[in-house]
Design a protein around this motif. Structure first.
Motif, PDB file in Angstrom:
ATOM      1  N   ALA A   1       0.813  -1.219   0.000  1.00  0.00           N
ATOM      2  CA  ALA A   1       0.000   0.000   0.000  1.00  0.00           C
ATOM      3  C   ALA A   1       0.846   1.270   0.000  1.00  0.00           C
ATOM      4  CB  ALA A   1      -0.928   0.005   1.211  1.00  0.00           C
ATOM      5  N   GLY A   2       2.174   1.108   0.011  1.00  0.00           N
ATOM      6  CA  GLY A   2       3.066   2.261  -0.070  1.00  0.00           C
ATOM      7  C   GLY A   2       3.570   2.781   1.257  1.00  0.00           C
ATOM      8  N   LEU A   3       3.313   2.064   2.346  1.00  0.00           N
ATOM      9  CA  LEU A   3       3.772   2.507   3.661  1.00  0.00           C
ATOM     10  C   LEU A   3       5.203   2.075   3.935  1.00  0.00           C
ATOM     11  CD1 LEU A   3       0.646   1.783   5.910  1.00  0.00           C
ATOM     12  CD2 LEU A   3       1.214   3.860   4.657  1.00  0.00           C
ATOM     13  N   LYS A   4       5.869   2.848   4.764  1.00  0.00           N
ATOM     14  CA  LYS A   4       7.198   2.499   5.275  1.00  0.00           C
ATOM     15  C   LYS A   4       6.977   1.775   6.603  1.00  0.00           C
ATOM     16  CE  LYS A   4      11.694   4.609   6.399  1.00  0.00           C
ATOM     17  NZ  LYS A   4      12.412   5.912   6.524  1.00  0.00           N
ATOM     18  N   VAL A   5       7.255   0.463   6.610  1.00  0.00           N
ATOM     19  CA  VAL A   5       6.836  -0.389   7.721  1.00  0.00           C
ATOM     20  C   VAL A   5       8.046  -0.964   8.460  1.00  0.00           C
ATOM     21  CG1 VAL A   5       5.385  -2.325   8.419  1.00  0.00           C
ATOM     22  CG2 VAL A   5       4.835  -1.044   6.327  1.00  0.00           C
ATOM     23  N   GLY A   6       8.145  -0.667   9.739  1.00  0.00           N
ATOM     24  CA  GLY A   6       9.174  -1.271  10.577  1.00  0.00           C
ATOM     25  C   GLY A   6       8.671  -2.580  11.158  1.00  0.00           C
ATOM     26  N   THR A   7       9.571  -3.532  11.349  1.00  0.00           N
ATOM     27  CA  THR A   7       9.215  -4.778  12.032  1.00  0.00           C
ATOM     28  C   THR A   7      10.275  -5.112  13.068  1.00  0.00           C
ATOM     29  OG1 THR A   7      10.254  -6.075  10.232  1.00  0.00           O
ATOM     30  CG2 THR A   7       7.859  -5.811  10.173  1.00  0.00           C
TER      31      THR A   7
ATOM     32  N   ARG B   1      16.324  -8.631  12.914  1.00  0.00           N
ATOM     33  CA  ARG B   1      15.375  -8.411  14.013  1.00  0.00           C
ATOM     34  C   ARG B   1      14.771  -7.009  13.984  1.00  0.00           C
ATOM     35  NH1 ARG B   1      17.412 -11.438  19.412  1.00  0.00           N
ATOM     36  NH2 ARG B   1      15.268 -10.887  19.940  1.00  0.00           N
ATOM     37  N   ILE B   2      15.528  -6.058  13.461  1.00  0.00           N
ATOM     38  CA  ILE B   2      15.035  -4.694  13.288  1.00  0.00           C
ATOM     39  C   ILE B   2      15.098  -4.385  11.802  1.00  0.00           C
ATOM     40  CG2 ILE B   2      15.369  -2.262  13.874  1.00  0.00           C
ATOM     41  CD1 ILE B   2      16.863  -3.192  16.393  1.00  0.00           C
ATOM     42  N   SER B   3      13.945  -4.353  11.139  1.00  0.00           N
ATOM     43  CA  SER B   3      13.921  -4.187   9.684  1.00  0.00           C
ATOM     44  C   SER B   3      12.904  -3.138   9.261  1.00  0.00           C
ATOM     45  CB  SER B   3      13.562  -5.517   8.997  1.00  0.00           C
ATOM     46  OG  SER B   3      14.541  -6.502   9.223  1.00  0.00           O
ATOM     47  N   ILE B   4      13.111  -2.597   8.070  1.00  0.00           N
ATOM     48  CA  ILE B   4      12.144  -1.688   7.458  1.00  0.00           C
ATOM     49  C   ILE B   4      11.829  -2.204   6.066  1.00  0.00           C
ATOM     50  CG2 ILE B   4      11.729   0.642   6.579  1.00  0.00           C
ATOM     51  CD1 ILE B   4      13.400   1.726   8.868  1.00  0.00           C
TER      52      ILE B   4
ATOM     53  N   TYR C   1      15.267   3.558  16.903  1.00  0.00           N
ATOM     54  CA  TYR C   1      15.515   3.513  15.458  1.00  0.00           C
ATOM     55  C   TYR C   1      14.286   3.954  14.675  1.00  0.00           C
ATOM     56  CZ  TYR C   1      16.991   1.477  10.968  1.00  0.00           C
ATOM     57  OH  TYR C   1      17.348   1.270   9.653  1.00  0.00           O
ATOM     58  N   PHE C   2      13.128   3.370  15.008  1.00  0.00           N
ATOM     59  CA  PHE C   2      11.906   3.673  14.260  1.00  0.00           C
ATOM     60  C   PHE C   2      11.373   5.079  14.542  1.00  0.00           C
ATOM     61  CE2 PHE C   2      11.019  -1.147  14.514  1.00  0.00           C
ATOM     62  CZ  PHE C   2      11.677  -1.382  13.310  1.00  0.00           C
ATOM     63  N   ALA C   3      11.725   5.626  15.693  1.00  0.00           N
ATOM     64  CA  ALA C   3      11.226   6.961  16.045  1.00  0.00           C
ATOM     65  C   ALA C   3      12.135   8.078  15.544  1.00  0.00           C
ATOM     66  CB  ALA C   3      11.066   7.079  17.561  1.00  0.00           C
ATOM     67  N   TYR C   4      13.464   7.882  15.654  1.00  0.00           N
ATOM     68  CA  TYR C   4      14.395   8.986  15.426  1.00  0.00           C
ATOM     69  C   TYR C   4      15.343   8.808  14.243  1.00  0.00           C
ATOM     70  CZ  TYR C   4      12.960  10.184  20.217  1.00  0.00           C
ATOM     71  OH  TYR C   4      12.231  10.487  21.339  1.00  0.00           O
ATOM     72  N   ILE C   5      15.820   7.602  13.993  1.00  0.00           N
ATOM     73  CA  ILE C   5      16.849   7.422  12.961  1.00  0.00           C
ATOM     74  C   ILE C   5      16.221   7.167  11.595  1.00  0.00           C
ATOM     75  CG2 ILE C   5      18.824   6.022  12.212  1.00  0.00           C
ATOM     76  CD1 ILE C   5      19.461   5.520  15.127  1.00  0.00           C
ATOM     77  N   GLN C   6      15.285   6.250  11.545  1.00  0.00           N
ATOM     78  CA  GLN C   6      14.551   5.951  10.307  1.00  0.00           C
ATOM     79  C   GLN C   6      13.057   5.956  10.619  1.00  0.00           C
ATOM     80  OE1 GLN C   6      15.363   5.537   7.167  1.00  0.00           O
ATOM     81  NE2 GLN C   6      17.584   5.613   7.340  1.00  0.00           N
ATOM     82  N   PRO C   7      12.457   7.112  10.747  1.00  0.00           N
ATOM     83  CA  PRO C   7      11.031   7.170  11.109  1.00  0.00           C
ATOM     84  C   PRO C   7      10.164   6.387  10.124  1.00  0.00           C
ATOM     85  CG  PRO C   7      12.039   9.339  11.273  1.00  0.00           C
ATOM     86  CD  PRO C   7      13.043   8.462  10.604  1.00  0.00           C
TER      87      PRO C   7
ATOM     88  N   LEU D   1       4.529   3.025  10.288  1.00  0.00           N
ATOM     89  CA  LEU D   1       3.944   2.098  11.255  1.00  0.00           C
ATOM     90  C   LEU D   1       4.983   1.029  11.567  1.00  0.00           C
ATOM     91  CD1 LEU D   1       0.353   0.682  11.188  1.00  0.00           C
ATOM     92  CD2 LEU D   1       2.252  -0.904  11.389  1.00  0.00           C
ATOM     93  N   ALA D   2       5.000   0.564  12.806  1.00  0.00           N
ATOM     94  CA  ALA D   2       5.917  -0.513  13.196  1.00  0.00           C
ATOM     95  C   ALA D   2       5.115  -1.672  13.775  1.00  0.00           C
ATOM     96  CB  ALA D   2       6.937  -0.017  14.219  1.00  0.00           C
TER      97      ALA D   2
END
Length: 437
Positions: A66-72, A84-87, A132-138, A141-142
């Motif tokens: 759907a075009g979102l940048k998704v952290g997992t 373990r920490i991916s986008i 990481y998801f908040a500040y380095i690579q926003p 949704l995660a």
């Protein structure tokens, strides 16, 4: 300050000495010092005994489509720690991991001197992911996978948009409880006030625990088989095909490349979550079709036939055995098995015994790994052996495999994370067999 990736990773892994320390106080302390990155991210929380990783993958693939940048945030990793920490399915790079380690280590050192004690490996990695998801690579949704249980898991400091409990099984009973109800109580700890909760839990007594927790929190509850329906399911050569029906709409004839009825259930939970997030049917259809998660009935080679499956507990093994019987009843099945020592191994091995022509029990380099001798003693079949060098055992089995046989490498995901790249790099590249994936 760490300069090299290996140094940073060594420090992270050194936290394993602290074992498992349930509780949220250390996480809350670190989040306070980091200015609460967990509150700056839109999240989805996924817990359960089995199916968490697959559900994360299905949902991530849909949202990405759907075009979102998704952290997992997932565990364990399969081939590389950074997974373990991916986008959008791409693992964090080494330099960012070093940066995060340098950010968290001073906090861990300071925390070590307090009455709370130092953070565990899992707590350290969880804190890194939030930052990481908040500040380095926003991210838009995660998606957070629970590590153990739910109520006292370090991920449970988030206030998610949606919570999902995939299943309940008798795993980690020494920590979570001996009954389905006790384990359900721990899993239900991720249910938050006024937050939709989706579940695939089948045991009525366990479901009742979840239902009561949802009612107490005014959380809308959606259950697989009730508000979420699977219709017209049939297995194909390359996966599964089925229709998903919810009160928000019907998505017809979706296809997934992961094998098994249980994967249709995991996919359906992901679809319901995607519908709640207002994703289009086309994003759902294409996202499911493209989703891939290694180590889950993973067809490594079709000639000869080799399958890997991370059946790391009794329920997982039962599912694997059922799928092997359905798809490969004409084949002689040879198994290589390794496991963690804190699992209920007797029931797992009893299930393998029912379908295996021959089993090779191995151990591997991991603190909680069971000894091959102990696994061997639990098996009742006559065609079994012990191999303390698992790499040599794999090579021997691959050289000996016949056209009417199937080699299944199964058990601990930690073991499979070593075994898969070994097979691909040390066997395919040397021309023993042709590479399928």
């Amino acid at each position: 300050m760490f300069q090299a990736y290996d140094e940073a990773l060594h420090w992270i892994h050194s936290r394993l000495r602290l074992g498992i320390k349930p509780g949220l106080k250390r996480m809350e302390w670190m989040m306070e010092r980091l200015e609460h990155p967990e509150k700056k991210i839109k999240t989805i929380h996924i817990g359960g005994t089995n199916g968490k990783g697959s559900t994360v993958t299905f949902l991530r693939s849909i949202l990405q489509e759907a075009g979102l940048k998704v952290g997992t945030f997932t565990s364990p990793y399969f081939e590389h720690f950074n997974e373990r920490i991916s986008i959008n399915g791409r693992p964090i790079n080494d330099q960012d991991l070093i940066l995060l380690t340098n950010k968290i280590k001073p906090l861990a050192d300071e925390l070590e001197e307090t009455e709370l004690g130092g953070p565990t490996e899992f707590e350290v990695i969880t804190a890194m992911s939030f930052y990481y998801f908040a500040y380095i690579q926003p991210v838009d949704l995660a998606i957070y996978e629970v590590g153990l249980g739910g109520r006292f898991d370090s991920t449970n400091i988030i206030e998610p948009a949606i919570s999902i409990i995939t299943s309940i099984g008798l795993d980690h009973t020494n920590i979570l409880g001996e009954t389905y109800e006790e384990i359900a109580f721990e899993k239900a700890g991720i249910i938050k006030r006024n937050t939709p909760i989706l579940t695939g839990v089948k045991q009525e007594n366990a479901y009742e625990v979840i239902r009561e927790k949802a009612m107490d929190n005014d959380a809308e509850l959606y259950r697989l088989g009730e508000q979420i329906q699977i219709e017209n399911h049939h297995s194909t050569e390359n996966g599964e095909k089925f229709t998903i029906k919810t009160h928000l709409g019907t998505v017809e004839d979706v296809e997934i490349s992961m094998f098994g009825k249980h994967q249709t259930e995991n996919a359906s939970l992901a679809v319901m979550a995607a519908q709640l997030l207002k994703m289009s049917d086309e994003s759902i259809f294409q996202g499911l079709k493209k989703a891939y998660w290694p180590g889950r009935f993973d067809l490594i080679s079709s000639n000869p036939l080799i399958i890997m499956d991370g059946a790391h507990n009794e329920e997982g093994m039962e599912t694997l055995v059922a799928e092997l019987r359905k798809r490969y009843k004409e084949r002689k099945i040879k198994v290589i098995f390794a496991a963690l020592g804190d699992k209920k191994l007797n029931n797992m091995i009893r299930k393998i015994d029912l379908i295996a022509e021959e089993i090779t029990f191995v151990d591997f380099d991991y603190p909680r790994a069971a000894k091959a001798e102990d696994l061997y003693a639990l098996s009742s079949i006559t065609q079994k052996r012990i191999a303390n060098d698992w790499k040599q055992a794999v090579l021997e089995e691959l050289r000996a495999i016949k056209s009417n046989e199937l080699l299944v490498v199964t058990g601990s995901l930690y073991f499979l994370s070593d075994a898969k790249p070994f097979i691909q790099q040390h066997i395919f590249d040397k021309g023993f067999i042709s590479k399928n994936k």
